[in-house]
Design an enzyme around this catalytic site. Structure first.
Site, PDB file in Angstrom:
ATOM      1  CD  GLU A  10     -37.260  -3.278   9.805  1.00 47.50           C
ATOM      2  OE1 GLU A  10     -37.324  -4.391  10.363  1.00 47.50           O
ATOM      3  OE2 GLU A  10     -37.946  -2.983   8.821  1.00 47.50           O
ATOM      4  CB  SER A  68     -12.314  32.706 -38.405  1.00 47.83           C
ATOM      5  OG  SER A  68     -12.781  32.969 -39.699  1.00 47.83           O
TER       6      SER A  68
END
Length: 783
Positions: free
Chosen positions: A80, A340
Site C-alpha cells: 500500500e 446439604s
C-alpha cells in the site's frame, strides 16, 4: 521589531485569516478518530482467544490494538505505501500519477492515497470519493502525521481496515480467515490479509478466488525481489491455498463472555482462564450432558478456582443444551437450593466454638421439631453416630439436631460472615431447614467460601501461625488483578485453622462415587475434602471439593427448577467433580495446624473428653477450644454381681462380691436404634429381684387392647377421627417414645396420650421409656 508590527497591522485581515486557518487546522482532527462499536473480546491468561461477542453494529471489529505483527506490517507497507516512513501524510508523486491516469482514462483507475489518508477516509465513514473529499483527507492526513506517530497511524489502519463481509481489523480477520492470532500467521497468510482491504467489497475468501490469489502472489513476488523473504519461503508461500470461508470465532467460555460483556462491553479483556483446562472441562460437561439428558436433566455448571491466587481457572456456566432448555443461562451465579452443601460450615462452627469434638457422638433418631420432621436420605437411623461420620455420610437428622443445639441465630451469623449474597432473609425465615437446603446460594459464593477455608490453613502454615484479615475475598476473573488478602493478624478471620483442618479431615472420608470407592489404596489418588448436596424434590445436585491448591464446584439440575428422580449429588455432580480434579496437578494434603491444637485423651466409644469412668481412651489432637467441652456423659459406674449379669447393692449382695464396672449407656431412644447397627452394644443390666431400694418400672397399655380390630368413626364432613393411644407408666414423669410400625411418631411426658390417624390394616405399636424398657401392642384398623 516596529517594522514587523507595522507590517502586520497593514495586513491585519490577512494575518487574521491565517490565524483562523491555523486554529481551524489545529482543531480540524477529532480527538477520537474512530467511534464505531467494537466486539467484546476475552482471552486466556496466556493471551489465547477464548471468546468474542460481535459489535453492536453487526461487525466483527476487535478493540483497537497498538501492536502490529512484523510480517503483516511489512506486507501492508510493500503493498500500500512503500514510502510511509518518508512522506508527511501524502505522497505527491503517487497523487500526480493517479491523477494523470484517471484523467486520461476518464474513470478512477487508481488511487494515490497513503496509509495515513486511508486512515482518515476510514474514520470519515461513507464520504463520497470526490476530489474535494480527497483534498479534505489530505489536509487531515497531514494533521494526523503531526499529532500521532507513524506506529500509531499503522495501528489505526490495522484495527479499522475492512477485510470483507462484516470483518473489520486485522485481529478479527486473522481469526475469521485463519483461525489464529495475527502473530501466528505465515508470510502467505499475512500477504493475503494485506491485499484484502484494497477491494474488500469485491475480493474476499470464497469469492473471486483467482483475483485474491493473484494479488497475494504478486505481493509475495515483490517481497522476494526486495530480499525480504528468500526463495524457499517464497515457493512455500505461493504453494499455500487461500481461505475458503470464515471460521467461527472460538467460544470456549461463552457464559464468561456473557458475564464480562455486561461490565466491559466492547473491550479487550485478558482473563485468568486456563484455555487448555477450560477446553477439557467443556468436554467433560458435554459428555455428562449427553448421559444426563436421557433422564431429562439438561443443565450443569462447573467452576475451578486457584486457592492461592483466588483466580478462576475454568468457568463453564451451562451445558451445550438447547435454547428450549435455557442453554444461554449462566448457572454459576444463579441462586439454587443448597441441599446439604452447608453442613461443613456448621461442623466447623461447632468445633470453632468448642461445642463439640470431631468425633463426639450425636443423636441420630427420629425427631420432630414442632411441625418439622426431618428424615435421613435412606430413611434409616443409627441411634448415635460420631459427628465426623454424620458429616461424611451427610446424615440429615444429626445435622438438624446439631443446628438446634448450636443455635439457629448463631449459625446464621457464621453464614452471613461468609458473604453468601443469596441469604436474604433472617434466620427465623429459614428455620432448622436452613441446614438441609432451606436457603439458597450459588456456585460462585460456595466455591469462594470453600477456597477461603483452604486458604486459611495454607496461610496459617506459611505465616508462623497467623491469619489474613481479608481471607474471605472475592475470586478474580481479570488477569491484571491481584487479590488482596488484607493484613496479617493473630486473630482468626472466622474459623480457626484447626477447626477447618478437622472439618476437611472428615470431608476427605466422604464416600466417593462409583469407580473411586477404593481411592485410599492407590498412591496416585488425590486427597480431596469434598461434599455433595441434594435439594428437596431432587431439583439441585451439588459437589464441591478442595485440595491445598484447587477448588472445584459442580452443580447439576434443570434451570427451570424441574426435579428429576436420580438427580442426586453423589450420582450426577460427583463424577464430574472427580473427572475435573483428574485434570489438575497433584496436591499434597494440608499441613496440620499444631499451634491451634491440643493433645488430649478422648473416650473411644463416645468421642468426648475422657471422664474417670472411661477406661478405653486414646490420645488425639483436637482444636484448642475443644478443651472446654464436657467429659463423656455416656459412661457410668455401676455395681454388678460377679457374673456381671445383674446390678446389685448392699441389700442383696456382700460387698466383697460386688464389682464396680464402667458401663456405656445411651439414652433409650438412641439405644433403641444404636443396637440395631452395633450388635455388641450391651444394655444396662437389670437389678436383681432380691435387691431393695430400686423401684420396679412397669408399663401397661390402656388403649388399644391387645389384637383389637378398631373402626375409626367419621365426622359430618366425612373425615375420620383420630385414634387416641394411652399407656400407664409406674413413673409418670418419665419420657416415653412412641413408634407405629417402627416409625417414630413422638414422645410424651407426665400425660402419656398421643393422637394418630393410622391407615387401614394391621399395625404394631411400640413404646420405649427412657430407661430402655419396651412394651408392644398389635391392633388392626378396619373399614
Amino acid at each position: 521589531m516596529n517594522k514587523i508590527i507595522g507590517y502586520i497591522k497593514k495586513r491585519k485581515l490577512r494575518f487574521s485569516i491565517l490565524a483562523i486557518l491555523l486554529v481551524a487546522y489545529y482543531f480540524c482532527l477529532p480527538k477520537q478518530l474512530f467511534k464505531s462499536p467494537t466486539s467484546t473480546v476475552i482471552t486466556s491468561s496466556t493471551n489465547e482467544l477464548i471468546g468474542a461477542k460481535i459489535a453492536a453494529d453487526g461487525q466483527w471489529r476487535f478493540p483497537h490494538n497498538d501492536s502490529i505483527p512484523k510480517k503483516f506490517k511489512t506486507c501492508i507497507l510493500q503493498f500500500e505505501d512503500e514510502y510511509f516512513y518518508k512522506h508527511p501524510g501524502f505522497n505527491p508523486i503517487s497523487i500526480f500519477k493517479a491523477l494523470k491516469d484517471n484523467l486520461t482514462s476518464g474513470t478512477v483507475k487508481r488511487g494515490g492515497s497513503t496509509l495515513t489518508q486511508q486512515v482518515i477516509r476510514l474514520s470519515r465513514q461513507g464520504k463520497p470519493r470526490t476530489y474535494l473529499e480527497k483534498l479534505k483527507e489530505l489536509i487531515l492526513a497531514t494533521r494526523l502525521e503531526l499529532r500521532d506517530s507513524k506506529e500509531n497511524i499503522l495501528a489505526y489502519y490495522s484495527s479499522n481496515a475492512p477485510f470483507g463481509g462484516n470483518v473489520v481489523g486485522l485481529d478479527a480477520a486473522s481469526w475469521r480467515y485463519f483461525n489464529r492470532s495475527a502473530y501466528n500467521l505465515s508470510w502467505a497468510e499475512s500477504a493475503t490479509l494485506a491485499v484484502l482491504p484494497n477491494a474488500p467489497s469485491l475480493i474476499y475468501p470464497g469469492k473471486n478466488e483467482n483475483k485474491l490469489l493473484n494479488k497475494r502472489n504478486r505481493l509475495l513476488k515483490k517481497l522476494l525481489e526486495k530480499n525480504i523473504i528468500d526463495s524457499l519461503t517464497y515457493n512455500l508461500s505461493i504453494a499455500e491455498g487461500i481461505p475458503q470461508k470464515p471460521y467461527p470465532l472460538p467460544q470456549i467460555a461463552s457464559h464468561l463472555l456473557q458475564k464480562l460483556s455486561k461490565s466491559y462491553e466492547g473491550e479487550f479483556i485478558k482473563t485468568t482462564i486456563d484455555a487448555s483446562l477450560q477446553t477439557h472441562v467443556n468436554k467433560i460437561v458435554k459428555h455428562h450432558h449427553a448421559v444426563l439428558s436421557q433422564n431429562q436433566i439438561h443443565n450443569a455448571a462447573v467452576l475451578v478456582l486457584d486457592v492461592k491466587t483466588r483466580q478462576v481457572l475454568a468457568y463453564v456456566g451451562n451445558t451445550p443444551t438447547s435454547k428450549k432448555h435455557q442453554k444461554h443461562v449462566d448457572i454459576i451465579d444463579k441462586p439454587r437450593s443448597t441441599g446439604s452443601i452447608l453442613k461443613p460450615f456448621l461442623y466447623a462452627a461447632m468445633l470453632d466454638t468448642g461445642d463439640m469434638l470431631p468425633h463426639t457422638l450425636v443423636a441420630d433418631v427420629p425427631s420432630q421439631f414442632g411441625s418439622y420432621n426431618p428424615e435421613n436420605f435412606n430413611k434409616t437411623y443409627d441411634g448415635a453416630i460420631p459427628a465426623s461420620k454424620a458429616l461424611s455420610r451427610s446424615l440429615n437428622v444429626p445435622s438438624v439436631r446439631m443446628l438446634q443445639e448450636f443455635g439457629l441465630d448463631r449459625f446464621y451469623h457464621y453464614l452471613k460472615a461468609l458473604q453468601l449474597k443469596d441469604l436474604k432473609y433472617n434466620a427465623n425465615h429459614y428455620g432448622l431447614s436452613l441446614i438441609l437446603g432451606g436457603a439458597e446460594s450459588n456456585l460462585w459464593d460456595l466455591c469462594k467460601s470453600y477456597a477461603a477455608l483452604a486458604s486459611t490453613i495454607n496461610h496459617f502454615s506459611e505465616t508462623s501461625s497467623e491469619y489474613y484479615s481479608n481471607e474471605f475475598c472475592e475470586p478474580t476473573l481479570m488477569a491484571s488483578e491481584i487479590v488482596d488478602f488484607g493484613n496479617i493478624q493473630s486473630e482468626k478471620t472466622l474459623f480457626d485453622a484447626a477447626s477447618i483442618y478437622l472439618t476437611f479431615e472428615s470431608l476427605k472420608k466422604v464416600n466417593r462415587p462409583e469407580g473411586n470407592e477404593n481411592w485410599e489404596f492407590f498412591d496416585s489418588s488425590k486427597q480431596i475434602a469434598w461434599k455433595t448436596g441434594t435439594s428437596f424434590g431432587f431439583r439441585d445436585a451439588w459437589a464441591i471439593g478442595t485440595t491445598k491448591d484447587y477448588v472445584v464446584g459442580v452443580w447439576v439440575g434443570n434451570a427451570d427448577g424441574e426435579g428429576r428422580p436420580g438427580l442426586v449429588g453423589v450420582q450426577t455432580a460427583a463424577p464430574i467433580l472427580f473427572e475435573v480434579f483428574d485434570l489438575l496437578p497433584q496436591s499434597c494434603w494440608f499441613n496440620k495446624p499444631f499451634d491451634e491444637m491440643q493433645k488430649i485423651n478422648i473416650c473411644k466409644q463416645s468421642g468426648h473428653r475422657a471422664s474417670p469412668n472411661c477406661h478405653d481412651t486414646e490420645p488425639v489432637f483436637v482444636q484448642q477450644s475443644g478443651l472446654k467441652t464436657k467429659p463423656c456423659p455416656y459412661h457410668v459406674l455401676i455395681h454388678v454381681d460377679k457374673n456381671e449379669s445383674y446390678q446389685v447393692n448392699a441389700s442383696c449382695e456382700k460387698l466383697s462380691n460386688i464389682k464396680h464396672k464402667s458401663w456405656f449407656v445411651l439414652p433409650p431412644l438412641m439405644a433403641y436404634y444404636y443396637k440395631t447397627k452395633n450388635p455388641f452394644y450391651k444394655p444396662l443390666p437389670k437389678f436383681r429381684n432380691d435387691c431393695l431400694g430400686e423401684q420396679v418400672i412397669s408399663m401397661e397399655f390402656i388403649y388399644p387392647k391387645e389384637n383389637n380390630s378398631i373402626f375409626l368413626p367419621k365426622d359430618f364432613d366425612g373425615i375420620s377421627n383420630d385414634m387416641i393411644l394411652k399407656i400407664a407408666h409406674s413413673k409418670p414423669e418419665s419420657t416415653l417414645f412412641w413408634y407405629i410400625n417402627e416409625t417414630y411418631i413422638g414422645n410424651t411426658k407426665d400425660i402419656h396420650e398421643i393422637a394418630i390417624l393410622p391407615k387401614q390394616g394391621k399395625h404394631t405399636l411400640t413404646v420405649v421409656d427412657e430407661f430402655g424398657n419396651e412394651a408392644k401392642r398389635y391392633f388392626e384398623i378396619t373399614k
